[in-house]
Design a protein around this motif. Structure first.
Motif, PDB file in Angstrom:
ATOM      1  N   GLU A   1     -81.922 -10.866 -17.132  1.00  0.00           N
ATOM      2  CA  GLU A   1     -82.353 -10.593 -15.759  1.00  0.00           C
ATOM      3  C   GLU A   1     -83.846 -10.855 -15.598  1.00  0.00           C
ATOM      4  O   GLU A   1     -84.294 -11.393 -14.572  1.00  0.00           O
ATOM      5  N   ASN A   2     -84.629 -10.462 -16.594  1.00  0.00           N
ATOM      6  CA  ASN A   2     -86.063 -10.728 -16.521  1.00  0.00           C
ATOM      7  C   ASN A   2     -86.344 -12.226 -16.448  1.00  0.00           C
ATOM      8  O   ASN A   2     -87.212 -12.683 -15.696  1.00  0.00           O
ATOM      9  N   SER A   3     -85.599 -13.009 -17.224  1.00  0.00           N
ATOM     10  CA  SER A   3     -85.801 -14.463 -17.207  1.00  0.00           C
ATOM     11  C   SER A   3     -85.459 -15.054 -15.848  1.00  0.00           C
ATOM     12  O   SER A   3     -86.182 -15.906 -15.319  1.00  0.00           O
ATOM     13  N   LEU A   4     -84.359 -14.607 -15.268  1.00  0.00           N
ATOM     14  CA  LEU A   4     -83.951 -15.124 -13.959  1.00  0.00           C
ATOM     15  C   LEU A   4     -84.932 -14.702 -12.873  1.00  0.00           C
ATOM     16  O   LEU A   4     -85.255 -15.488 -11.970  1.00  0.00           O
ATOM     17  N   ASP A   5     -85.416 -13.469 -12.947  1.00  0.00           N
ATOM     18  CA  ASP A   5     -86.417 -13.018 -11.975  1.00  0.00           C
ATOM     19  C   ASP A   5     -87.739 -13.759 -12.141  1.00  0.00           C
ATOM     20  O   ASP A   5     -88.550 -13.808 -11.212  1.00  0.00           O
ATOM     21  N   ALA A   6     -87.964 -14.313 -13.330  1.00  0.00           N
ATOM     22  CA  ALA A   6     -89.204 -15.053 -13.590  1.00  0.00           C
ATOM     23  C   ALA A   6     -89.083 -16.513 -13.186  1.00  0.00           C
ATOM     24  O   ALA A   6     -89.898 -17.349 -13.601  1.00  0.00           O
ATOM     25  N   ASP A   7     -88.058 -16.852 -12.387  1.00  0.00           N
ATOM     26  CA  ASP A   7     -87.901 -18.201 -11.835  1.00  0.00           C
ATOM     27  C   ASP A   7     -87.618 -19.243 -12.908  1.00  0.00           C
ATOM     28  O   ASP A   7     -88.038 -20.396 -12.809  1.00  0.00           O
ATOM     29  N   ALA A   8     -86.880 -18.847 -13.944  1.00  0.00           N
ATOM     30  CA  ALA A   8     -86.541 -19.785 -15.008  1.00  0.00           C
ATOM     31  C   ALA A   8     -85.495 -20.783 -14.528  1.00  0.00           C
ATOM     32  O   ALA A   8     -84.597 -20.447 -13.759  1.00  0.00           O
ATOM     33  N   SER A   9     -85.616 -22.023 -14.989  1.00  0.00           N
ATOM     34  CA  SER A   9     -84.602 -23.031 -14.707  1.00  0.00           C
ATOM     35  C   SER A   9     -83.747 -23.312 -15.934  1.00  0.00           C
ATOM     36  O   SER A   9     -82.728 -24.001 -15.845  1.00  0.00           O
ATOM     37  N   ARG A  10     -84.156 -22.784 -17.076  1.00  0.00           N
ATOM     38  CA  ARG A  10     -83.399 -22.951 -18.318  1.00  0.00           C
ATOM     39  C   ARG A  10     -83.545 -21.680 -19.155  1.00  0.00           C
ATOM     40  O   ARG A  10     -84.667 -21.219 -19.403  1.00  0.00           O
ATOM     41  N   VAL A  11     -82.409 -21.126 -19.581  1.00  0.00           N
ATOM     42  CA  VAL A  11     -82.410 -19.903 -20.396  1.00  0.00           C
ATOM     43  C   VAL A  11     -81.467 -20.116 -21.574  1.00  0.00           C
ATOM     44  O   VAL A  11     -80.327 -20.564 -21.398  1.00  0.00           O
TER      45      VAL A  11
END
Length: 685
Positions: free
Chosen positions: A36-46
């Protein structure tokens, strides 16, 4: 999000309004928070990589906005966040998370390492937290974005580590979490790895169908139906996504994915709405694939009612449910899947009435063979047969519309389709060719009738002077069938059928209603159980069958391959997501066949007992499901002889009181209750 957000501490008033802290229950809890933190940080690749089911190690890498050294130092402190500023923001949370304390809680029970570099300018830095003790922030060479590594989870809390399940089970929970967020964010390239092996990887091109293909496989992706609706009026702004054809199902609800404002939730009203939209199209105890997005105004939903934010609360839950159901129902109807109200696989039910006036009536070609495994296996249960033992985070399906009978589009390419169309004379296709045109008229009347069946089509009471004895008669004046003696039941006299679903009988103490599907299911279950006891007999398939698995099913195949073989399914992996099945248990060879291996794999993961006990439990679940397929269903007219055969077989069962899924077979309404309801408690009556 172009600028790096600033991490700051919340004021005391806001902290008191937030739950006491993130709950880290298992590795999947950690993955959820970091993802969730990665997605909230506007990541395009996780990329999520776990070792040993997540207990030994977890690494989440993203290309998001990253953090400065100052933000990195503050991010692991309690009650710090970049996602809200004060209490007023809690009323309209627009991110997946807002409690910055997640990293603080994770660091308290593990060895945590964070490396981060802002996307725009700045250097990379590293911070290590061990058992809650944070070290100094030091420079580190790393690409823009953030990498969080968690090692030795629960190393300092052995009591919590003791309650973790097997490695396979823990990874299955991780797999579910990553799958849901991959589906929720098709524009983000999401990769899941376990012990160095890629489980699945999505393209991140924004195409939901492409994401489903990567996660669930080609077979499921090709069976999905597009949903796109803008309900009027509020509270729902939009409903979109994909739902599967009613023939593409699984035995559990874990593939029902619902999202509210991009957040994966196990919201009861949404899942009930999806099931209700299918009506009677779904076979008993089968659930569709669904990836459904519901958009509502942030102030119309509370996302903070559950510690793990897996549930939400709506201002108008019934309105939300109705609008979602209408959206899914409309999409299925547009595809020509939802049609009339006739039962699945038939144009209308055959009407072979129970005749209380004659116990020796011959069985005609329209009779139903209760024990023919090829008989309309996919017909829906009555509403009373709705699943009552669902998963812990999913609501029971209780809406009667779930079981409303209806037809469906032909099963293209399915194995069960050929079985149904080339069945014995007891099948609907055979019945169609052997009955006269008068049968069609009777069938259409049966589908509309909700009254108990009798031989006569008139309901004129006999003259009073003809009733010279105290013998019970039918409404037409004929003698009712004599009561039959049983070992387990009281003496029963069959009166008829109610809604072609319940057998109506009379005992000395009142009325007894028998659910015909539950009764036949119990009979079939005990018959299969007897056949299955001892050495498992298998049947070699004429040609090996290749079956595509979802990422979840494929991930557990190696672990449970030997256990699956003990049940009679001999199979080998052809590639990462396909198994070739060569044998199946004899008891299921003629009904479901090799595709059942998917449900068996899921049952092994869901049942977290010891290995030997698990095999027995899965075998029992398998037989319970198998008993359901050939059993007569609701909305099926029976002959009088068939009813007597059913009751006699039920009486011989070891446990005739409930079906193998735990639902009641019969209920009694005693005479005192009936008299009380009619207020027959005064003199002379």
């Amino acid at each position: 999000m172009s600028e790096t957000p600033t991490i700051h501490a919340l004021d005391d008033a806001t902290v008191r309004r937030i739950a006491a802290g993130e709950v880290v229950e298992r590795p999947a809890s950690v993955v959820k928070e970091l993802l969730e933190n990665s997605l909230d940080a506007d990541a395009s690749r996780v990329t999520v990589a776990v070792e040993g089911g997540g207990v030994e190690g977890i690494r989440v890498r993203d290309d998001g906005v990253g953090m400065t050294d100052a933000d990195l130092e503050r991010a692991v402190e309690e009650h710090t966040t970049s996602k809200i500023s004060g209490g007023d923001d809690l009323e309209a949370v627009g991110t997946l998370g807002f409690r910055g304390e997640a990293l603080h809680t994770i660091g308290a029970v593990s060895r945590l390492t964070i490396r981060s570099r802002p996307r725009v300018g700045g250097r990379g830095h590293e911070l290590v937290v061990e058992g809650g003790d944070a070290g100094d922030v030091t420079p580190s060479g790393c690409p823009p974005g953030t990498v969080v590594e968690v090692e030795d989870l629960f190393y300092n809390t052995p009591a919590r580590k003791k309650f973790l399940k097997t490695e396979t089970t823990e990874f299955d929970h991780v797999n579910r979490v990553v799958t849901q967020y991959a589906l929720a964010n098709p524009d983000v390239a999401t990769t899941l790895e376990h012990d160095g092996r890629e489980v699945f990887s999505t393209e991140g091109n924004g195409d939901l169908e492409s994401t489903i293909l990567a996660v669930y496989g080609r077979e499921v992706a090709s069976a999905m139906v597009d949903v796109d609706a803008t309900p009027e009026p509020s509270p729902v702004d939009a409903v979109s996504g994909l739902v599967s054809h009613p023939e593409t199902t699984r035995a559990g609800r874990e593939y029902l994915s619902t999202f509210v404002n991009g957040r994966y939730v196990t919201a009861g009203p949404l899942r009930e709405a999806v099931l209700d939209a299918y009506g009677g199209q779904l076979a008993a105890d089968r659930y569709p694939f669904a990836v459904l997005f519901v958009e509502v105004p942030p102030d119309a939903v509370d996302v903070n009612v559950h510690p793990r934010k897996m549930e939400v609360r709506y201002n108008k839950p019934e309105a939300v449910k109705r609008q979602v159901r209408n959206a899914v129902e409309g999409a299925l109807r547009d595809e020509g899947i939802l049609r009339s109200s006739a039962p699945r696989g038939r144009s209308a039910p055959e009407e072979t009435p129970i005749d209380p006036t004659s116990s020796s009536k011959e069985v005609t070609t329209a009779d139903v063979d209760l024990y023919d495994s090829g008989a309309d296996e996919s017909a829906p249960d009555d509403p009373s047969m709705a699943d009552s033992d669902g998963a812990e985070d999913l609501p029971s399906d209780t809406d009667p519309s779930r079981s409303a009978p209806s037809t469906q589009a032909p099963r293209s390419g399915s194995a069960s389709s050929s079985e149904e169309t080339s069945d014995t004379p007891s099948s609907s296709s055979a019945g169609t060719t052997t009955q006269s045109s008068d049968s069609t008229v009777r069938e259409s009347k049966s589908s509309e009738s909700t009254q108990p069946s009798t031989l006569s089509e008139t309901h004129q009471s006999p003259p009073i002077e003809n009733s010279e004895t105290d013998t019970q008669t039918t409404l037409t004046g004929g003698d009712a069938s004599q009561s039959t003696e049983y070992d387990n039941f009281p003496n029963l006299r069959v009166l008829g059928q109610l809604r072609d679903t319940y057998v109506v009988t009379e005992s000395d103490d009142g009325l007894i209603l028998v659910d015909q599907h539950a009764a036949d299911e119990r009979v079939n279950y005990e018959r299969l159980r007897e056949q299955f006891d001892g050495d498992t007999t298998t049947q070699v398939l004429a040609e090996p069958v290749e079956i595509e698995l979802t990422a979840r099913e494929a991930a557990v195949f190696d672990t449970y391959k030997d256990a699956v073989a003990q049940l009679g399914f001999h199979a080998d992996l052809v590639d990462d997501r396909t198994v070739r099945v060569t044998t199946v248990p004899t008891v299921v060879a003629e009904s479901v066949g090799p595709t059942l291996i998917r449900d068996v794999l899921t049952n092994f993961v869901d049942d977290e007992q010891a290995a030997e006990e698990t095999i027995d439990a899965v075998a029992d679940d398998l037989l319970a499901d198998m008993a359901c397929h050939p059993s007569i269903t609701g909305n099926t007219s029976l002959t009088e002889g068939s009813v007597f055969d059913l009751l006699s077989a039920l009486d011989d069962c070891e446990n005739p009181w409930s079906c193998p899924h735990g639902r009641p077979v019969l209920i009694q309404i005693d005479s005192d209750e009936i008299d009380d309801r009619f207020e027959r408690d005064y003199p002379g009556h």
